[in-house]
Design an enzyme around this catalytic site. Structure first.
Site, PDB file in Angstrom:
ATOM      1  N   LYS A 125      33.699  47.237  37.066  1.00 51.23           N
ATOM      2  CA  LYS A 125      33.666  46.005  35.994  1.00 51.23           C
ATOM      3  C   LYS A 125      34.868  45.069  36.032  1.00 51.23           C
ATOM      4  O   LYS A 125      35.365  44.783  35.139  1.00 51.23           O
ATOM      5  CB  LYS A 125      33.144  46.479  34.748  1.00 51.23           C
ATOM      6  CG  LYS A 125      31.852  47.196  34.650  1.00 51.23           C
ATOM      7  CD  LYS A 125      31.438  47.231  33.305  1.00 51.23           C
ATOM      8  CE  LYS A 125      29.899  47.971  33.196  1.00 51.23           C
ATOM      9  NZ  LYS A 125      29.049  47.723  34.100  1.00 51.23           N
ATOM     10  N   CYS A 126      35.533  44.997  37.426  1.00 54.72           N
ATOM     11  CA  CYS A 126      36.883  44.369  37.486  1.00 54.72           C
ATOM     12  C   CYS A 126      36.600  43.299  38.461  1.00 54.72           C
ATOM     13  O   CYS A 126      35.791  43.219  39.138  1.00 54.72           O
ATOM     14  CB  CYS A 126      37.521  45.622  38.045  1.00 54.72           C
ATOM     15  SG  CYS A 126      39.360  44.924  38.748  1.00 54.72           S
ATOM     16  N   GLY A 127      37.666  42.469  38.198  1.00 51.00           N
ATOM     17  CA  GLY A 127      37.523  41.225  39.212  1.00 51.00           C
ATOM     18  C   GLY A 127      37.614  41.601  40.470  1.00 51.00           C
ATOM     19  O   GLY A 127      37.366  40.681  41.541  1.00 51.00           O
ATOM     20  N   THR A 165      36.276  44.260  41.871  1.00 50.15           N
ATOM     21  CA  THR A 165      35.287  45.183  42.294  1.00 50.15           C
ATOM     22  C   THR A 165      34.676  44.568  43.513  1.00 50.15           C
ATOM     23  O   THR A 165      34.121  45.564  44.504  1.00 50.15           O
ATOM     24  CB  THR A 165      34.180  45.163  41.273  1.00 50.15           C
ATOM     25  OG1 THR A 165      34.863  45.628  40.075  1.00 50.15           O
ATOM     26  CG2 THR A 165      33.049  46.062  41.395  1.00 50.15           C
TER      27      THR A 165
END
Length: 162
Positions: A36-38, A40
């Protein structure tokens, strides 16, 4: 005394205890990941590198980590499903680890010592920090989270040519 990275015990995403010894003699790209990371979408680039170079001696290893703004909150089963479903990940994934702090996984302790970050910092700054390790176990280089997987391809090719 230098740590033998291949002897460090890790737990696979399926809960099996293994060492990295099965990858001895191959180049490794170790990455702390999050779903759930930029960053990803880098899973796609990591999978591309894995497929392109696996027969030439590269293994990408993903280590989910929930230490950065809790961007990996799910359990191992959900993480594996997410990676396969959304990015076709076929490279080995491991159980969630800490990459900083008192519970830092031994692999990341060794990697941070062998390849300090900018200005000699030891900490991992964010998800998708990448460590490229030579087939003999010598850590070659640390790459920042913003460095896309395709931007380290030349380094991988150099390493695989020996």
């Amino acid at each position: 005394m230098k740590t033998d990275l291949f002897a460090i015990e890790c737990q696979t995403i399926k809960g099996e205890n293994v060492t990295l010894d099965e990858h001895r003699g191959k180049a490794l790209l170790v990455v702390n990941t999050a779903s759930k990371c930029g960053f990803t979408p880098q899973y796609k680039g990591l999978e591309s590198l894995h497929k392109k170079y696996q027969d030439k001696g590269l293994v990408v290893l993903g280590f989910p980590c929930n230490q950065f703004r809790e961007q990996e909150p799910e359990g191992e089963g959900e993480i594996a499903s997410f990676c396969e479903r959304n990015f076709g990940v076929s490279f080995p994934l491991f159980a969630k680890v800490d990459v900083n702090g008192e519970n830092t996984h031994p692999l990341f302790s060794a990697l941070k010592t062998a390849a300090p970050g900018l200005l000699g910092s030891r900490g991992v700054k964010w998800n998708f920090t990448k460590f490229l390790i030579a087939p003999d176990g010598k850590t070659v280089k640390r790459f920042a989270p913003i460095t896309r997987p395709d931007k380290i391809e030349a380094e991988i090719e150099k390493l695989l040519k020996g």
